[in-house]
Design a protein around this motif. Structure first.
Motif, short mmCIF file in Angstrom:
data_model
loop_
_atom_site.label_atom_id
_atom_site.label_comp_id
_atom_site.label_asym_id
_atom_site.label_seq_id
_atom_site.Cartn_x
_atom_site.Cartn_y
_atom_site.Cartn_z
N SER A 11 0.84 -1.21 0.00
CA SER A 11 0.00 0.00 0.00
C SER A 11 0.87 1.25 0.00
O SER A 11 2.11 1.17 -0.07
CB SER A 11 -0.95 -0.02 1.20
OG SER A 11 -0.26 0.36 2.37
N GLY A 12 0.24 2.40 0.11
CA GLY A 12 0.97 3.66 0.10
C GLY A 12 2.00 3.76 1.22
O GLY A 12 3.05 4.38 1.05
N THR A 13 1.68 3.15 2.34
CA THR A 13 2.62 3.19 3.47
C THR A 13 3.92 2.48 3.11
O THR A 13 5.00 2.88 3.55
CB THR A 13 1.96 2.59 4.73
OG1 THR A 13 0.70 3.25 4.91
CG2 THR A 13 2.81 2.77 5.96
N MET A 29 6.01 4.95 1.34
CA MET A 29 6.68 5.83 2.32
C MET A 29 7.88 5.10 2.91
O MET A 29 8.97 5.67 3.08
CB MET A 29 5.71 6.22 3.44
CG MET A 29 4.52 7.04 2.96
SD MET A 29 3.21 7.20 4.21
CE MET A 29 3.93 8.41 5.32
N PHE A 56 -0.97 12.20 8.03
CA PHE A 56 -0.01 11.45 7.23
C PHE A 56 1.40 12.04 7.32
O PHE A 56 2.38 11.33 7.13
CB PHE A 56 -0.50 11.30 5.78
CG PHE A 56 -1.67 10.36 5.72
CD1 PHE A 56 -1.48 8.99 5.89
CD2 PHE A 56 -2.96 10.82 5.58
CE1 PHE A 56 -2.56 8.10 5.89
CE2 PHE A 56 -4.04 9.95 5.58
CZ PHE A 56 -3.84 8.59 5.73
N ARG A 77 2.70 10.39 10.36
CA ARG A 77 3.12 9.02 10.04
C ARG A 77 4.54 9.03 9.48
O ARG A 77 5.36 8.17 9.81
CB ARG A 77 2.15 8.39 9.03
CG ARG A 77 2.56 7.00 8.60
CD ARG A 77 1.52 6.34 7.74
NE ARG A 77 0.32 6.05 8.50
CZ ARG A 77 -0.66 5.25 8.08
NH1 ARG A 77 -0.58 4.65 6.90
NH2 ARG A 77 -1.72 5.03 8.81
N THR A 79 3.84 16.36 2.68
CA THR A 79 2.63 15.66 2.25
C THR A 79 1.93 16.60 1.26
O THR A 79 1.50 17.68 1.66
CB THR A 79 1.72 15.36 3.45
OG1 THR A 79 2.52 14.80 4.50
CG2 THR A 79 0.62 14.38 3.07
N VAL A 99 -0.95 16.45 -0.50
CA VAL A 99 -2.31 16.67 0.04
C VAL A 99 -2.44 15.77 1.25
O VAL A 99 -2.35 14.55 1.12
CB VAL A 99 -3.40 16.29 -0.99
CG1 VAL A 99 -4.79 16.32 -0.32
CG2 VAL A 99 -3.38 17.24 -2.18
N THR A 131 -4.56 13.84 3.45
CA THR A 131 -5.92 13.34 3.29
C THR A 131 -6.74 13.52 4.56
O THR A 131 -7.97 13.41 4.54
CB THR A 131 -5.87 11.86 2.86
OG1 THR A 131 -4.79 11.73 1.93
CG2 THR A 131 -7.13 11.41 2.18
N ASP A 167 5.13 12.95 -0.33
CA ASP A 167 4.06 11.96 -0.21
C ASP A 167 2.92 12.47 -1.09
O ASP A 167 2.19 13.39 -0.72
CB ASP A 167 3.64 11.83 1.26
CG ASP A 167 2.36 10.98 1.43
OD1 ASP A 167 1.73 10.62 0.40
OD2 ASP A 167 1.99 10.70 2.58
N VAL A 191 0.39 10.53 -2.19
CA VAL A 191 -0.63 9.47 -2.23
C VAL A 191 -1.99 10.07 -2.63
O VAL A 191 -2.72 9.47 -3.40
CB VAL A 191 -0.70 8.71 -0.89
CG1 VAL A 191 -1.90 7.76 -0.86
CG2 VAL A 191 0.58 7.92 -0.64
N CYS A 192 -2.28 11.27 -2.13
CA CYS A 192 -3.58 11.88 -2.48
C CYS A 192 -3.40 12.97 -3.55
O CYS A 192 -4.27 13.83 -3.70
CB CYS A 192 -4.23 12.44 -1.22
SG CYS A 192 -5.98 12.76 -1.42
N ALA A 207 0.18 5.60 -4.08
CA ALA A 207 -0.40 4.26 -4.03
C ALA A 207 -1.36 4.17 -5.21
O ALA A 207 -1.72 5.18 -5.81
CB ALA A 207 -1.15 4.07 -2.71
N GLN A 226 -4.57 3.32 -5.37
CA GLN A 226 -6.04 3.41 -5.23
C GLN A 226 -6.64 4.81 -5.28
O GLN A 226 -7.85 4.95 -5.13
CB GLN A 226 -6.46 2.73 -3.91
CG GLN A 226 -6.13 3.49 -2.61
CD GLN A 226 -4.76 3.16 -2.03
OE1 GLN A 226 -3.90 2.63 -2.72
NE2 GLN A 226 -4.52 3.50 -0.77
N LYS A 227 -5.82 5.83 -5.49
CA LYS A 227 -6.40 7.18 -5.53
C LYS A 227 -6.37 7.69 -6.97
O LYS A 227 -6.92 7.04 -7.85
CB LYS A 227 -5.68 8.07 -4.54
CG LYS A 227 -5.81 7.46 -3.14
CD LYS A 227 -5.70 8.44 -2.04
CE LYS A 227 -5.52 7.73 -0.73
NZ LYS A 227 -6.19 8.34 0.38
#
Ligand code: PMP
Length: 384
Positions: free
Chosen positions: A56-58, A61, A83, A86, A129, A131, A133, A158, A160-161, A181, A183-184
């Motif tokens: 996944s996106g993590t 990272m 995030f 994180r 980051t 965006v 999320t 990052d 991801v978004c 990741a 899925q976005k």
């Protein structure tokens, strides 16, 4: 309409359901090679090394933190929410001494504040980051990357978004690592960690004096695999997620067919439509200024007298699935709507209509239809 996983195009889903081949099958080798090439175009990075790894996106990272941090290295985290927290935790796990530049929830640290921090110490890398999320706050990656260049610090984004939704020009802006990741806005079901490492990041990795503490994330294991597939040869470290890679290839092709500039513009217009729509309904938003509100998602605050426990099921009953709050400090005060990837203005207007139906059911007083009308106007203006 949650901020990921989003809904996917039928061609992408068809690739997920096709009979799986081995990872050394000639057509898979060709697909993987093409996918790596297309990733470079979507990340707008002419000279970077793309990595496509199951996770996944993590994990993306982790692929940045594990390979770029050595124990004792100093890192700066530009913090805009959950995030970013994180990333700070992750970097510390690999032995980094982390300094954070914070801002109140819904705001972002100014370039001046980040520059002050950069001038006070010597950092090996900074994370941003694009965006967050949890807040819908958009950072100024171009401005931060310019600072990173001035202070000779690597900049890890990052995305991801953001990647394939918000404008992000890796090479032109001088971004060293961008990650996301599947899925976005990349628009592929969850399961792939995607990262592009630019030349300065690769050089920093090669100059390491200590081994990478994570076995699975170690770029030494993955770089030869990516290089092999791009030169149309099979190679093995861990079995690739064959169907997800097929799906990614289809989606990247669709993204590039739309064109990156057109795609950024469409997302920007969707963001503007949401901003205008919710303010016409009298709803405030978590980002405290329009200037740094994301275009891939929106985080409206509940109006006085309305709470999520009543509103979210009412929106669902009216036909749209939206997400609740995520940032621990304000979780019960707002909700989130994703509008990225294949989401079109029709989807968005239907969602704002469902939010209006929900608000009305909760007894909130407003002019029915005002949000949809304002959003439609803003979208048309932004696209004309
Ligand atoms: N960063 C950001 C900005 C995210 O939005 C997310 C997931 N929502 C992540 C990192 C982590 O990604 P994943 O859940 O795929 O591990």
């Amino acid at each position: 309409m949650i901020p990921g996983p989003i809904e996917f195009e039928p061609e992408v889903l068809a690739a997920m359901g096709a009979p799986t081949t081995g990872h050394v099958a000639p057509d898979f080798i060709e697909t993987f090679g093409q996918t790596l090439e297309r990733m470079r175009d979507v990340f707008m990075c002419s000279d970077g090394q793309p990595l496509i790894i199951a996770g996944s996106g993590t994990l993306a990272m982790d692929l940045a933190g594990a390979n770029l941090i050595e124990p004792g290295d100093k890192a700066l985290v530009v913090n805009t929410g959950y995030f970013s927290d994180r990333f700070a935790t992750l970097l510390e796990r690999y032995g980094a001494q982390v300094t954070q530049v914070n801002a109140p929830v819904g705001a972002r640290p100014s370039l001046d504040e980040v520059e002050k921090a950069l001038s006070r110490d010597r950092f090996k890398l900074m994370t941003v980051t694009h965006v967050d999320t949890s807040t819908g706050v958009l950072t100024d990656v171009a401005g931060l990357a310019a600072l990173a260049r001035r202070y000779e610090t690597l900049i890890v984004v990052d995305g991801v978004c953001s990647v394939a939704g918000e404008e992000l020009l890796m090479t032109e802006w001088g971004v060293d690592v961008a990650l996301t990741a599947s899925q976005k806005a990349i628009s592929v079901p969850p399961g792939l960690a995607l990262l592009v490492a630019g030349p300065r990041a690769i050089a920093a990795f090669k100059a390491r004096r200590t081994p990478v503490a994570s076995y699975y994330s170690d770029w030494n294991n993955w770089l030869p695999i990516m290089e092999a597939y791009e030169s149309r040869k099979a190679a093995y470290f861990g079995t690739p997620a064959v169907n997800l890679v097929w799906a990614l290839n289809v989606s990247l092709k669709q993204i590039l067919a739309e064109g990156m500039e057109a795609r950024f513009r469409r997302h920007s217009a969707l963001g503007a439509a949401c901003q205008r729509g919710f303010s016409a309904l009298g709803l405030a938003q978590v980002p405290t200024a329009l200037e740094f509100a994301a275009h891939t998602m929106t985080a409206p605050r509940y109006p006085q007298g309305v709470n999520g426990t009543d509103l979210l099921p009412a929106i669902q009953a009216a036909g749209a699935t939206v997400a609740g709050g995520l940032h621990p400090a304000i979780r019960a005060e707002y909700f989130r709507i994703g509008h990225m990837g294949p989401t079109n203005v029709g989807d968005l207007l239907a969602t704002i209509g469902a939010v209006e139906a929900g608000l009305s059911k909760c007894g909130y007083k407003f002019e029915l239809g005002a949000g949809v009308a304002a959003a439609q106007g803003a979208y048309r203006e932004a696209m004309s």
